[in-house]
Design a protein around this motif. Sequence first.
Motif, mmCIF file in Angstrom:
data_model
loop_
_atom_site.group_PDB
_atom_site.id
_atom_site.type_symbol
_atom_site.label_atom_id
_atom_site.label_comp_id
_atom_site.label_asym_id
_atom_site.label_seq_id
_atom_site.Cartn_x
_atom_site.Cartn_y
_atom_site.Cartn_z
ATOM 1 N N TYR A 158 28.071 118.762 -54.700
ATOM 2 C CA TYR A 158 28.735 118.397 -53.438
ATOM 3 C C TYR A 158 27.759 117.677 -52.505
ATOM 4 O O TYR A 158 28.112 116.666 -51.869
ATOM 5 C CB TYR A 158 29.302 119.636 -52.756
ATOM 6 N N ASN A 161 27.130 114.007 -53.959
ATOM 7 C CA ASN A 161 28.264 113.081 -54.045
ATOM 8 C C ASN A 161 29.125 113.019 -52.785
ATOM 9 O O ASN A 161 29.882 112.074 -52.601
ATOM 10 C CB ASN A 161 29.164 113.474 -55.221
ATOM 11 N N PHE A 163 31.440 115.103 -52.518
ATOM 12 C CA PHE A 163 32.589 115.798 -53.097
ATOM 13 C C PHE A 163 32.144 116.328 -54.441
ATOM 14 O O PHE A 163 31.026 116.037 -54.893
ATOM 15 C CB PHE A 163 33.799 114.868 -53.230
ATOM 16 N N PRO A 165 32.961 116.073 -58.272
ATOM 17 C CA PRO A 165 33.772 115.193 -59.117
ATOM 18 C C PRO A 165 34.318 115.869 -60.366
ATOM 19 O O PRO A 165 33.820 116.904 -60.817
ATOM 20 C CB PRO A 165 32.778 114.093 -59.503
ATOM 21 N N HIS A 238 36.163 110.716 -60.672
ATOM 22 C CA HIS A 238 37.148 110.578 -59.609
ATOM 23 C C HIS A 238 37.298 111.877 -58.836
ATOM 24 O O HIS A 238 36.855 112.939 -59.269
ATOM 25 C CB HIS A 238 38.506 110.136 -60.163
ATOM 26 N N ARG A 239 37.922 111.755 -57.687
ATOM 27 C CA ARG A 239 38.208 112.907 -56.831
ATOM 28 C C ARG A 239 39.712 113.064 -56.725
ATOM 29 O O ARG A 239 40.446 112.088 -56.631
ATOM 30 C CB ARG A 239 37.620 112.699 -55.435
ATOM 31 N N SER A 240 40.164 114.286 -56.733
ATOM 32 C CA SER A 240 41.590 114.578 -56.629
ATOM 33 C C SER A 240 41.772 115.828 -55.792
ATOM 34 O O SER A 240 40.953 116.756 -55.840
ATOM 35 C CB SER A 240 42.194 114.799 -58.020
ATOM 36 N N TYR A 243 41.695 118.885 -57.940
ATOM 37 C CA TYR A 243 40.370 119.396 -58.273
ATOM 38 C C TYR A 243 39.723 120.053 -57.056
ATOM 39 O O TYR A 243 39.058 121.087 -57.181
ATOM 40 C CB TYR A 243 39.471 118.265 -58.787
ATOM 41 N N ASP A 244 39.887 119.440 -55.883
ATOM 42 C CA ASP A 244 39.307 120.029 -54.682
ATOM 43 C C ASP A 244 39.844 121.436 -54.443
ATOM 44 O O ASP A 244 39.101 122.349 -54.072
ATOM 45 C CB ASP A 244 39.598 119.145 -53.469
ATOM 46 N N MET A 275 37.057 120.103 -48.089
ATOM 47 C CA MET A 275 37.971 119.885 -49.212
ATOM 48 C C MET A 275 39.408 120.232 -48.838
ATOM 49 O O MET A 275 40.350 119.564 -49.284
ATOM 50 C CB MET A 275 37.499 120.672 -50.437
ATOM 51 N N ARG A 309 38.081 108.239 -54.173
ATOM 52 C CA ARG A 309 36.702 108.284 -54.666
ATOM 53 C C ARG A 309 36.781 108.226 -56.181
ATOM 54 O O ARG A 309 36.997 109.233 -56.842
ATOM 55 C CB ARG A 309 35.993 109.561 -54.201
#
Length: 599
Positions: A158, A161, A163, A165, A238-240, A243-244, A275, A309
Amino acid sequence: MSAPHPRPATPWATPTASYLGNLARAAYRTFRTPKTGPTLYDLCDPILKGTRPGNAHLRLFYKVALANPLLRPLLGRAGLPTLRDEAHFRALQQALLAARDHAAPDWRAVGAPLAALLDEQAHARHAPLPNRMSADPLPPGHLETLIRRCAGHLLGSYRRNGFIPAYGAFNLIGDPDFRGRDLLVALDGLQARTYKNSTLLFNLARVFVLANPSVAALIGPPWRGRAEPLRGPVQIRHRSAYYDAFFCEALLDFLGSGLASRTEAEQARCAIDEMIRFCLIASCEQVPDPRGSGSYRVVTALAPYPHARQSRFFHTVTKVHLGFGVFVPDGDTTACAVSAATQADSDEPLLAQPLIDLFAGYQVGSDGCAPPGVAINGGIDYEGGVLTWIENASGELPYGNDLDPTLNLDVLEAVFRNHARWRIAEHPERLACTRRIVRFQRRLAETGAFADSRSHLYYLPEVYCAYFARLYATWMRLPSATRQAVDPEGSFDLIRARVLSYVRDELMAAEMNPFDAAMALLALAKLGAEPASFAPALRVIAEGFGEGPRGAPYCAYEWNKMKTPTRIIVGGPEVTSAFVLSAAVHARNASAASDSGDC
């Protein structure tokens, strides 16, 4: 201070060397094997290469995804003996011409010759070997060390990045559960032309791969356990919001363990807060109720620009070419984001919405809601299940609609977390909707369908088991009157017994990798199994520590997937760390409760 974890022992010490050795041998066999018939390029170059009439995206997808300089040397060796027959060759080429030239193709007719070829190719489902791992208990302090190391991995990621990933990889070998019948269902039910095109051509390439064992071994080498390692040459970071929400729950487990230092606790809380904002603000959009009664704020998996992202390659080029130009909200992401935010004591207004009413509008059999059009897992009874995709404000539903069992567990989990706020037991329609989802899950347990990979679209059966255990733990915290109102038939007890039996007798009886073991451990710990039964899973997790790349505790494994347009596996080293963290925390809690007699 706990003793440092020892170096990983065989067989986990050198997974990379073993993988590269398999690749080298498969590559050698591939380029030494003569062609056995026309190739993908013999078939497609004359009609899809260059500037020609007809659908531009079909030609663009062919150029970018299949006819690129990286794949040509490999697939240029993969001949298909069936296409030596001129009639077969022409029939398949005519189908591709129809997909290219017709404004509204008959997709079942287009897919028919390809579906027949798919069914001719053997594609055995991966079967793990029997379990030979030691079941000796871990030395004192190891569980705490695992928890701290995995939490450190998440917090460090975290910080680096901004975030945490996840990664996706495309696999041309396809999914073994996706056969000719499923291709026709998908081509008919998917709505976006670009997504139909990519599904058609990916599965065309798949036929050539499966017909050539050396190529298939190069693309899909063997692995240990059930969940497939994420090892594609191109991994899309990628970020979603989905996932968060998942990472939030793992960090909440870390905070609840009491093992976080003051600095780690502050970092975890800041990450969780950010998040949750990403889930409930940046990733949200307004959608209409399908039954025409107002609108709702829901959560989409891929946030729009400028919040997205993603790997630059996927964001700027591949996303559109592969048919992901429009990404609509879905029930899974919405439910998981709501659940995580509720656990984090968020006061965002979105949580006040009785989202059970929106889910009811997507419930099969509810007010005329039809079964899913993309019924790839058509062997299960859909009655009472909630569909996956939520129509956006523009009325777009590019992936048609499907229905996944694990998604429905997440819907129930969000409902139970918010049962008082949404007045589930007091509201007849909401109670009826909830009961029907419970009955849908009961039928999966009664028939054993939950343990069959063909019943699932986005998950493995062992992930379903871990997610049911997560739901069961929430269920057991509800007031007894609410539990009686929701489940007067005792479905949760029945499902619990079936899931525990599967985990003990099938999942843990076979060879496991650390991801599989984390799923088994989560299921056992949250379903109230005897702590003595944790040992085999804990041993696999402990022995696998240190296998990950670039200092990560663990490798990336298949967490969830898509079966269209081809097999897309999603996971990441951070995902494995998060599951191991949560599994270890709950196993530790269960063991402590057992030791104190508080069971």
